[in-house]
Write an enzyme that holds these catalytic residues in place. Structure first.
Site: not given
Length: 408
Positions: A155, A181, A192, A279, A403, A408
């Site tokens: 993702t 992942k 997650t 991230e 995040n 979008s």
């Protein structure tokens, strides 16, 4: 940019006899990207799983738990782009419809299929696109498609995550390969993340669930990126039972210990890859807590440090504001903690001794370590002999940007 993490090489990932993997572009959320993966197991394989402890768990997690309770799993179907979480009864119906669609093509019961989803929450799962993509995924199925699968479950990941090894069990060389992942919404119990690991070892089915839990506890339940526990976390262990050795019936046997250690090596590599690709991460941080009365309280202190936004932003800034670490130790929840027994190191730099600043500590030494891309924080509690380790990363401006823009 991931922290010292390179993309895996397809040829380094060992095929696991008894398992084939197919990947397709189904357009689940975006066009022209791998987003649909199937794992196909030959008869006789065993499957076990560990899932999120989030009570608001996603529809596929609920369906997986139901199907695993009946056993005899023959296939897994995984989509990215849509989490099918926060979708109520409609989400459950869509997860089951996905199982039905694959089961019909394989000639098995829909309860022999496990569904997995990851991506955006609270949007209807586009079952029609998944169904339309299944023929291509099945046509693509091959034993050596581990890297394609690692790419197909991504993702916000920037690097595919896969690892592989082998181990000698009796007279057989056993293969172990896994993929995962995850990059954000990462916290223990679980993250997650999706993780899939397979071996051709012969493992008694009653033992497989214990093995999956112990592997998760030693790896995926030792990482945190941002302290959020997701709705879709799933770690699946598959044993195809194809290797030419006697079945392993105990993890305390020599064969059981050898298999678990080899599989734990792969699981930790995958778990640490998630943190390295956290991230916006710029630093990979190992938090080792020593001298606890129990491993549980060592983890308790480790998580307090690793979850602290103040600690994580200090690492991002390369600022040796190390009182933040000591404060996290203090609020970790050990009521009878003696602060005068605490020691703190950054790599080889002894920062605090017996609860106070080490007289030999120099700010420039702390800053030198803080500028590194990999850092070890070591805390001594002075309470006993227990030790445990957590892996985390820093918290950067990019984490907020990623995040803020995710949908979008």
């Amino acid at each position: 940019m991931a922290v010292n993490l390179s993309a895996p090489i397809a040829g380094d990932l060992r095929p696991v006899p008894g398992l084939s993997i197919g990947v397709a572009e189904a357009g689940v959320r975006k066009a022209n990207r791998k987003d649909l993966t199937v794992f196909l197991l030959e008869p006789g394989a065993g499957v076990a799983g560990v899932f999120t402890r989030n009570r608001f768990c996603a529809a596929p997690v609920q369906v997986c738990r139901e199907h695993l309770a009946e056993g005899d799993i023959r296939a897994l179907v995984v989509n990215t782009g849509n989490a099918n979480a926060g979708t109520g009864e409609d989400g459950l119906a869509r997860a089951r419809a996905t199982c039905d669609a694959l089961a019909q093509r394989l000639g098995v019961s829909s309860r022999q299929v496990l569904p997995f989803s990851t991506g955006v929450i609270m949007e209807p799962l586009p079952v029609d696109r998944i169904e339309a993509g299944l023929p291509a995924a099945l046509a693509d199925a091959a034993p050596d498609h581990w890297l394609r699968a690692a790419e197909g479950i991504m993702t916000t990941d920037t690097v595919a995550k896969a690892a592989s090894t082998s181990v000698r069990i009796g007279a057989a060389d056993v293969a172990i390969t896994g993929i995962s992942k995850g990059a954000g919404m990462i916290r223990p119990n679980m993250a997650t993340m999706l993780g899939f690991m397979a071996t051709d070892a012969c493992v008694a089915q009653p033992l497989l669930q214990q093995l999956a839990q112990e592997l998760a506890d030693g790896s995926f339940n030792r990482v945190t990126v941002d302290g959020d526990t997701s709705t879709n976390d799933s770690f699946i262990v598959m044993a195809t039972n194809k290797a030419a050795h006697l079945p392993i019936t105990s993890l305390d046997s020599a064969e059981g210990r050898a298999l678990k250690e080899a599989m734990l090596q792969v699981a930790r590599q995958l778990a640490q890859a998630i943190v390295r690709d956290g991230e916006g991460a710029t630093k990979f941080i190992t938090v080792r807590v020593e001298g606890g009365r129990t491993a549980d309280e060592c983890r308790q202190v480790g998580y307090a440090i690793a979850h602290s936004p103040l600690v994580k932003t200090a690492f991002f800034a390369s600022d040796p504001n190390l009182g933040r670490i000591l404060a996290a130790v203090g609020y970790a929840g050990i009521d009878d903690l003696d602060q005068t027994a605490i020691d703190l190191w950054l790599d080889d730099v002894h920062v605090a001794h017996r609860g106070g600043r080490n007289p030999a500590y120099r700010e420039e030494d702390g800053q030198r370590v803080m500028k590194q891309s990999e850092i070890t924080v070591r805390v001594g509690l002075g309470r006993g002999a227990a030790v445990d380790t957590i892996w985390t990363c820093d918290l950067s401006h990019d984490y907020v940007s990623i995040n803020a823009d995710y949908r979008s």
